[in-house]
Design a protein around this motif. Structure first.
Motif, PDB file in Angstrom:
ATOM      1  N   GLN A 237       0.827  -1.204   0.000  1.00 37.16           N
ATOM      2  CA  GLN A 237       0.000   0.000   0.000  1.00 37.16           C
ATOM      3  C   GLN A 237       0.868   1.263   0.000  1.00 37.16           C
ATOM      4  O   GLN A 237       0.580   2.218  -0.711  1.00 37.16           O
ATOM      5  CB  GLN A 237      -0.933  -0.003   1.201  1.00 37.16           C
ATOM      6  N   ILE A 238       1.934   1.262   0.781  1.00 37.00           N
ATOM      7  CA  ILE A 238       2.853   2.417   0.806  1.00 37.00           C
ATOM      8  C   ILE A 238       3.537   2.561  -0.552  1.00 37.00           C
ATOM      9  O   ILE A 238       3.633   3.668  -1.094  1.00 37.00           O
ATOM     10  CB  ILE A 238       3.885   2.265   1.942  1.00 37.00           C
ATOM     11  N   LEU A 239       3.983   1.453  -1.123  1.00 38.09           N
ATOM     12  CA  LEU A 239       4.649   1.495  -2.425  1.00 38.09           C
ATOM     13  C   LEU A 239       3.700   1.994  -3.520  1.00 38.09           C
ATOM     14  O   LEU A 239       4.095   2.776  -4.392  1.00 38.09           O
ATOM     15  CB  LEU A 239       5.195   0.112  -2.784  1.00 38.09           C
ATOM     16  N   ASN A 240       2.453   1.568  -3.469  1.00 42.68           N
ATOM     17  CA  ASN A 240       1.459   2.057  -4.427  1.00 42.68           C
ATOM     18  C   ASN A 240       1.273   3.566  -4.309  1.00 42.68           C
ATOM     19  O   ASN A 240       1.145   4.270  -5.313  1.00 42.68           O
ATOM     20  CB  ASN A 240       0.109   1.359  -4.227  1.00 42.68           C
ATOM     21  N   MET A 241       1.232   4.061  -3.087  1.00 38.48           N
ATOM     22  CA  MET A 241       1.077   5.499  -2.863  1.00 38.48           C
ATOM     23  C   MET A 241       2.285   6.264  -3.398  1.00 38.48           C
ATOM     24  O   MET A 241       2.134   7.324  -4.005  1.00 38.48           O
ATOM     25  CB  MET A 241       0.929   5.732  -1.374  1.00 38.48           C
ATOM     26  N   VAL A 242       3.479   5.727  -3.165  1.00 35.08           N
ATOM     27  CA  VAL A 242       4.705   6.382  -3.638  1.00 35.08           C
ATOM     28  C   VAL A 242       4.707   6.474  -5.163  1.00 35.08           C
ATOM     29  O   VAL A 242       4.968   7.537  -5.736  1.00 35.08           O
ATOM     30  CB  VAL A 242       5.953   5.630  -3.121  1.00 35.08           C
ATOM     31  N   THR A 243       4.417   5.368  -5.836  1.00 33.44           N
ATOM     32  CA  THR A 243       4.447   5.380  -7.304  1.00 33.44           C
ATOM     33  C   THR A 243       3.314   6.217  -7.893  1.00 33.44           C
ATOM     34  O   THR A 243       3.519   6.915  -8.888  1.00 33.44           O
ATOM     35  CB  THR A 243       4.381   3.953  -7.868  1.00 33.44           C
TER      36      THR A 243
END
Length: 120
Positions: free
Chosen positions: A61-67
């Protein structure tokens, strides 16, 4: 030493023109937007998942937000830089002069076009 450091074609200027600088401007804005968006996405991802334990779903979820935020900001700033550079080149070629008026006009037209789409 009075000799120039670089060999230039006859009649070429020693500085880069607005068209040549446009590529640097657009690329720089895209990279800056991606970096700023990634940091903003990390901040938002950590904030939204603060109640979750550290696990794969939280990391994803954090990685999705970053990208997502990185791409959003890169596209936005890259589009603005493209508009600014295009207006600057067109105004320079139309007027036949390189001065601060071109920069002011290009920035004004870019801002007007950006705000005319209803963006905040």
């Amino acid at each position: 030493q009075d000799t120039d450091e670089f060999i230039l074609p006859t009649g070429a200027s020693k500085t880069r023109g607005r068209f040549e600088l446009a590529f640097f401007t657009i690329g720089g804005c895209c990279m800056t937007g991606a970096a700023f968006g990634a940091l903003n996405g990390l901040r938002l991802g950590l904030k939204e998942t603060q109640n979750m334990p550290w696990s794969k779903p939280r990391n994803v979820q954090i990685l999705n937000m970053v990208t997502r935020q990185g791409a959003l900001w890169a596209n936005t700033l890259g589009s603005l830089a493209l508009l600014y550079s295009a207006f600057g080149v067109i105004i320079e070629k139309t007027r036949g002069a390189e001065d601060d008026l071109n920069t002011i006009a290009a920035g004004t037209l870019t801002g007007m076009l950006y705000k005319s789409t209803g963006r905040v």
